[in-house]
Write a protein that holds these residues in place. Structure first.
Motif, PDB file in Angstrom:
ATOM      1  N   TRP A 142     -27.265  20.695  30.865  1.00 61.69           N
ATOM      2  CA  TRP A 142     -26.710  19.785  29.861  1.00 61.69           C
ATOM      3  C   TRP A 142     -27.003  18.333  30.240  1.00 61.69           C
ATOM      4  O   TRP A 142     -27.357  17.520  29.391  1.00 61.69           O
ATOM      5  CB  TRP A 142     -25.210  20.025  29.721  1.00 61.69           C
ATOM      6  CG  TRP A 142     -24.607  19.282  28.583  1.00 61.69           C
ATOM      7  CD1 TRP A 142     -23.898  18.124  28.655  1.00 61.69           C
ATOM      8  CD2 TRP A 142     -24.683  19.618  27.205  1.00 61.69           C
ATOM      9  NE1 TRP A 142     -23.516  17.727  27.408  1.00 61.69           N
ATOM     10  CE2 TRP A 142     -23.984  18.634  26.491  1.00 61.69           C
ATOM     11  CE3 TRP A 142     -25.267  20.672  26.505  1.00 61.69           C
ATOM     12  CZ2 TRP A 142     -23.859  18.657  25.123  1.00 61.69           C
ATOM     13  CZ3 TRP A 142     -25.127  20.687  25.129  1.00 61.69           C
ATOM     14  CH2 TRP A 142     -24.435  19.692  24.459  1.00 61.69           C
ATOM     15  N   ALA A 143     -26.887  18.004  31.531  1.00 57.81           N
ATOM     16  CA  ALA A 143     -27.157  16.637  31.998  1.00 57.81           C
ATOM     17  C   ALA A 143     -28.644  16.297  31.894  1.00 57.81           C
ATOM     18  O   ALA A 143     -29.000  15.139  31.653  1.00 57.81           O
ATOM     19  CB  ALA A 143     -26.677  16.455  33.433  1.00 57.81           C
ATOM     20  N   GLU A 184     -22.944   6.802  38.339  1.00 59.94           N
ATOM     21  CA  GLU A 184     -24.086   7.697  38.563  1.00 59.94           C
ATOM     22  C   GLU A 184     -23.997   8.361  39.937  1.00 59.94           C
ATOM     23  O   GLU A 184     -24.320   9.538  40.085  1.00 59.94           O
ATOM     24  CB  GLU A 184     -25.391   6.915  38.424  1.00 59.94           C
ATOM     25  CG  GLU A 184     -26.636   7.749  38.609  1.00 59.94           C
ATOM     26  CD  GLU A 184     -26.772   8.877  37.584  1.00 59.94           C
ATOM     27  OE1 GLU A 184     -27.323   9.938  37.938  1.00 59.94           O
ATOM     28  OE2 GLU A 184     -26.321   8.707  36.436  1.00 59.94           O
ATOM     29  N   HIS A 219     -32.211  14.552  36.510  1.00 59.87           N
ATOM     30  CA  HIS A 219     -31.367  15.596  37.086  1.00 59.87           C
ATOM     31  C   HIS A 219     -32.091  16.945  37.181  1.00 59.87           C
ATOM     32  O   HIS A 219     -31.487  17.937  37.571  1.00 59.87           O
ATOM     33  CB  HIS A 219     -30.087  15.763  36.259  1.00 59.87           C
ATOM     34  CG  HIS A 219     -29.197  14.571  36.293  1.00 59.87           C
ATOM     35  ND1 HIS A 219     -28.494  14.194  37.399  1.00 59.87           N
ATOM     36  CD2 HIS A 219     -28.913  13.654  35.334  1.00 59.87           C
ATOM     37  CE1 HIS A 219     -27.803  13.112  37.140  1.00 59.87           C
ATOM     38  NE2 HIS A 219     -28.041  12.749  35.886  1.00 59.87           N
ATOM     39  N   ARG A 276     -24.301  23.385  33.682  1.00 62.57           N
ATOM     40  CA  ARG A 276     -23.792  22.010  33.581  1.00 62.57           C
ATOM     41  C   ARG A 276     -24.922  21.013  33.799  1.00 62.57           C
ATOM     42  O   ARG A 276     -25.047  20.012  33.108  1.00 62.57           O
ATOM     43  CB  ARG A 276     -22.674  21.791  34.590  1.00 62.57           C
ATOM     44  CG  ARG A 276     -22.072  20.405  34.525  1.00 62.57           C
ATOM     45  CD  ARG A 276     -20.979  20.230  35.590  1.00 62.57           C
ATOM     46  NE  ARG A 276     -20.461  18.903  35.594  1.00 62.57           N
ATOM     47  CZ  ARG A 276     -21.027  17.865  36.186  1.00 62.57           C
ATOM     48  NH1 ARG A 276     -22.184  18.013  36.813  1.00 62.57           N
ATOM     49  NH2 ARG A 276     -20.473  16.679  36.174  1.00 62.57           N
ATOM     50  N   THR A 277     -25.766  21.298  34.772  1.00 58.80           N
ATOM     51  CA  THR A 277     -26.886  20.412  35.060  1.00 58.80           C
ATOM     52  C   THR A 277     -27.906  20.436  33.930  1.00 58.80           C
ATOM     53  O   THR A 277     -28.503  19.405  33.608  1.00 58.80           O
ATOM     54  CB  THR A 277     -27.547  20.804  36.397  1.00 58.80           C
ATOM     55  OG1 THR A 277     -26.549  20.821  37.410  1.00 58.80           O
ATOM     56  CG2 THR A 277     -28.624  19.828  36.794  1.00 58.80           C
ATOM     57  N   ALA A 320     -29.899  14.582  28.655  1.00 57.57           N
ATOM     58  CA  ALA A 320     -29.710  13.136  28.536  1.00 57.57           C
ATOM     59  C   ALA A 320     -30.510  12.358  29.573  1.00 57.57           C
ATOM     60  O   ALA A 320     -30.947  11.239  29.303  1.00 57.57           O
ATOM     61  CB  ALA A 320     -28.229  12.803  28.664  1.00 57.57           C
ATOM     62  N   LEU A 335     -21.327  11.166  39.729  1.00 53.52           N
ATOM     63  CA  LEU A 335     -21.750  12.333  38.968  1.00 53.52           C
ATOM     64  C   LEU A 335     -22.698  13.228  39.761  1.00 53.52           C
ATOM     65  O   LEU A 335     -22.570  14.451  39.761  1.00 53.52           O
ATOM     66  CB  LEU A 335     -22.398  11.897  37.659  1.00 53.52           C
ATOM     67  CG  LEU A 335     -21.452  11.236  36.647  1.00 53.52           C
ATOM     68  CD1 LEU A 335     -22.227  10.761  35.432  1.00 53.52           C
ATOM     69  CD2 LEU A 335     -20.341  12.181  36.247  1.00 53.52           C
ATOM     70  N   SER A 336     -23.664  12.627  40.433  1.00 53.60           N
ATOM     71  CA  SER A 336     -24.615  13.453  41.180  1.00 53.60           C
ATOM     72  C   SER A 336     -24.025  13.946  42.500  1.00 53.60           C
ATOM     73  O   SER A 336     -24.396  15.016  42.982  1.00 53.60           O
ATOM     74  CB  SER A 336     -25.909  12.687  41.427  1.00 53.60           C
ATOM     75  OG  SER A 336     -25.698  11.596  42.289  1.00 53.60           O
TER      76      SER A 336
END
Length: 193
Positions: A80-81, A32, A88, A77-78, A84, A35-36
């Motif tokens: 999309w995150a 995590e 974000h 892209r964010t 889930a 990713l961030s």
């Protein structure tokens, strides 16, 4: 961005240092964090480049649409995150704000000082300012240690470091401090538009 040169250089230094630390966080063993950290590094370096005083370097007109495309891709892209993990959402707002600022600079008339058509602060700038000012206040309050954690045998974060469980790149309070720094930078950049 336009404002006092010394304040602009301080903003460049703050954002570049934040971006560099976020690059180091990308080496974390915690997925995590990695990713961030990549998106936050992009934001930090992008803000640093955008904050360079125009007296030193004025980007060519084609650079602003390029900035908008890069941060637009980061926003997608964010997005999309966010589907889930809604946590974000702040990154999505930040990337979108960078797209907005890049587009505003692309359509602004050339010259050292210009405004948004002389009508004052546009509504979107005001909304983004309110969001990031609130975020800075909330993030700053989260960094203040709780009254009970400073007394006794020490905090759990300090105990984890003594035990070797967490490296300096995996410390959540440092990640929050980076986000706070970028929030402050974003407020500053929005104020100087």
């Amino acid at each position: 961005m336009h404002g006092p040169v010394s304040a602009a250089w301080l903003l460049v230094a703050l954002c570049a240092a934040t971006g560099a630390y976020c690059l180091l966080r990308m080496r974390s063993g915690v997925e995590e964090q990695r990713l961030s950290a990549g998106g936050e590094a992009l934001m930090g370096f992008g803000m640093a480049v955008m904050a360079v005083p125009t007296a030193v370097f004025t980007p060519p007109r084609w650079a602003w649409p390029l900035y908008a495309a890069v941060f637009g891709a980061a926003a997608l892209r964010t997005l999309w995150a966010v589907r889930a993990a809604p946590r974000h959402l702040h990154h999505l707002v930040g990337a979108s704000a960078m797209v907005y600022m890049a587009l505003a600079m692309a359509v602004a008339p050339p010259g050292p000082h210009h405004a948004h058509g002389g009508i004052g602060v546009p509504l979107l700038t005001g909304v983004l300012l309110a969001y990031f000012a609130g975020y800075v206040l909330l993030a700053g309050a989260r960094l203040v240690p709780a009254a009970g954690s400073a007394s006794g045998g020490g905090s759990t974060a300090a105990a984890g470091i003594r035990a070797g469980a967490a490296g300096w790149g995996d410390r959540p309070e440092l990640a929050r401090a980076c986000r706070l720094s970028m929030g402050i930078g974003m407020v500053t950049m929005l104020l100087t538009m």
